[in-house]
Design an enzyme around this catalytic site. Structure first.
Site: not given
Ligand code: B16
Ligand code: MG
Length: 210
Positions: A8, A117, A48, A169, A45, A10, A115
């Protein structure tokens, strides 16, 4: 037999949760919606748009689809501004060392992140060249706890899910890994999960599974 480790992003490779929190808080304050760190925990996780739905549970009015899309875009623009402060210094402890050790042992390494991003973040922290494949929010329709992002990562690697370990996480990320028929390793907040196969305090303990 373990052939790949899917990370993962973030909260495992780099901690962007505070930046997500600040960006959502900015939007919630503007809309006069109650939002705090406890609610923020539920966004770990989660995609958005699903995160926005959780925040809007406390809204005093109903938002149309267009209004929701505008809020999500505004949040993301603000989040991207905040990401500019991120660098290699923000890679979480022992991660870089672990990635190199896994590669040295011939284990494939991948990203499985909700994400959209993810690739920009990897570039920002200078890890854009180290992973064999990246599966992220742009590759899937259903985010964690659905198994999709991890199945896409395994498919891109050409490795059967049963030979993959996922490091997460987020509690929903552990559920996603188990739904994908993979070995689930919990770190940080995910250690609350009842479904993790392993719970590690030091991410380098993954080497004991190889
Ligand atoms: P984005 P992961 C997740 O990343 C984040 O934990 C979560 O808080 C966020 O809303 C999601 O990505 C979407 O992110 O807005 O940048 O597309 O933990 O799966 O790496
Ligand atoms: Mg995460």
């Amino acid at each position: 037999m373990i052939k790949a480790v899917i990370f993962d992003l973030d909260g495992v490779i780099v901690s962007t949760d505070e930046l997500h929190y600040l960006a959502w808080k900015h939007i919630a304050d503007q809309e006069d919606i109650e939002f705090n760190k406890n609610i923020n925990h539920r966004l770990r996780g989660v995609s958005r748009m699903d995160s926005l739905e959780i925040i809007l549970e406390n809204a005093k009015k109903t938002y149309s689809k267009q209004e929701k899309e505008a809020l999500a875009t505004k949040k993301n623009n603000y989040y991207i501004e905040l990401l500019s402060s991120l660098g290699a210094k923000d890679i979480l402890p022992n991660v870089f060392e672990l990635l190199n050790q896994l590669k040295g042992k011939g284990i494939k390494i991948a990203i499985g992140s909700s994400s959209k991003n993810a690739k920009a973040i990897l570039k920002q922290i200078k890890l854009n060249d180290i992973f064999d494949v990246v599966a992220d929010g742009n590759d899937i329709l259903h985010s964690k706890p659905a198994p999709d992002v991890f199945l896409v990562a395994a498919k891109k690697l050409g490795i059967n899910p049963k030979h993959c370990v996922v490091v997460e996480d987020a509690v929903v990320g552990i559920e996603a890994a188990k739904a994908a028929n993979m070995t689930a390793v919990a770190v940080f907040d995910a250690k609350k999960s009842n479904f993790a196969d392993y719970k590690f305090n030091d991410i380098r303990d993954i080497l004991t599974l190889i």
